[in-house]
Write an enzyme that holds these catalytic residues in place. Sequence first.
Site, short mmCIF file in Angstrom:
data_model
loop_
_atom_site.label_atom_id
_atom_site.label_comp_id
_atom_site.label_asym_id
_atom_site.label_seq_id
_atom_site.Cartn_x
_atom_site.Cartn_y
_atom_site.Cartn_z
N GLU A 163 0.73 -0.87 0.02
CA GLU A 163 0.05 0.31 0.00
C GLU A 163 0.67 1.24 0.19
OE1 GLU A 163 -2.77 2.13 3.38
OE2 GLU A 163 -3.01 0.12 3.47
N CYS B 4 -3.83 6.92 5.49
CA CYS B 4 -3.72 6.65 4.33
C CYS B 4 -5.37 7.41 3.47
CB CYS B 4 -3.48 5.23 4.50
SG CYS B 4 -4.89 4.24 4.64
#
Length: 506
Positions: free
Chosen positions: A264, A301
């Site tokens: 990620e 995020c």
Amino acid sequence: MTISGKNLVAGEWTGKVEGGFTAFDANTGEALLQSYADATEAEINEAIVSANEAFKTFGTLAPAQRAQFLRTIGEQIVALGDELVEIATTETGLPAMRIQGERGRTVGQLNLFADLLDSGEYEGVIDLADPQREPLPKPDTRLGYIPLGVVGVFAASNFPLAFSTAGGDTASALAAGCPVVMKAHAAHPGTAELVAQAILKAIEICQLPKGVFSLLQGKNYAIASQIVTHPLVKAVGFTGSERVGLILQQQINERPEPIPFYGELGSLNPQMIMANKVAQDGEVLAQGLVASLMMGQGQFCTSPGVWAIVEDDNYAAFEAAAAKAICEQPAGVMLTPKMAEGYIATVEAWKNSGATIVAKGKAADVAHHASAYLFSADLATFKNTDLLREEVFGSTALIVRCKDAAEQQEFISYIKGQLTGAIHAVEADLDATRQIAQLLVHKVGRLIYNQMPTGVEVCASMNHGGPFPASTDLRTTSVGSKAITRFQRPICYQNMPEELLPSLLK
């Protein structure tokens, strides 16, 4: 509990602490007293070899046994009590309430996988034989899933519990039957060690091989390289920067045996703000976007980093409300002094990028605190400025001013893959929203309507991933029950006697 500063390698605490690295008190910016050992090449190899040996037993455990192990880890994390909260708040600067909530989420993830293992959620598919079928008989075929083997996991900086030592990657790998070799994040090594102590206790209670879990500390970049290139490591879970992620991906691609790399790597999380929504709720929406941006000082995020809006008669009031909200924000603690330096440097670069400063939050009193910023740019500037299309890890957002709905649609073509994208609209916007949604769905892993992107529900229907660089495998999620499939592979058994079938396929 006592923090040793050592590495946990197959049930033993090892390593030379003297001369090692230290973490920082995120609230004061001062180095903490405890030193931590950099894992050596020999310790890394021993951890991986021991994990591979443990896989021979752990990979064949019944689902109920793995479920009990996951629940026991959760119980031992809770048993750490206030000490875990105290050290995590010191190392990260995150408030105690946030850490307590993250602890609950971490335990909840473990219990989610345990419940699904117990309920048979991960059972295979059975197609019985049909010897009478013409022109050829049909064989008995049964599709199951087996664990990949040793998994290397890299802890995230911004989630010291939920995406770190016992976080989602570790929980899903263990649920799949894969031993884990964890690389702790150097920003919160004490937090990592306490959680590792809880996992070790669970291993002992459940009488599992000690190599099922190891924790490696260190700031040496060679540690990461050795993990991802070791021939016994069969998959890697990573949460971090695009730069580091691409280095690891390249090293994995050069292995004689390439392996799955679930990284990620960043996200802007575009906010598509429709014209009638601005006319009806513009000021409230602006305040909500700023509140979402400021969660974790912008170090989520899923932070809303870029807002695309039509610059019509209602735009000025929206911008003014957002600017007012930004100006009221106090400077906040970044996770580490290095991250604060990086954030400040990026903001300075943005000032020279062609974007305009709309508002700045309150000034920072100390170097490791950071002020919030809101910038704006027209679509042409956004299109032609690479820097503005990259994630800012911190409390800065960019308004992209579009002339009309057609330019909003064009904006979508200039963004890379994202974890999330949100549409803020009212019923009168639905025709334009339909076109926006059709375009945006191909750029995001989660499409949101009239809600903020910050916050990820841990459930069966969640997808936390997306096209590159949001994640390196757009078909997978790192949150929710489907996360387990990253660390399994399908296997078909044809015409096998029942005695040789796994229990779930009998």
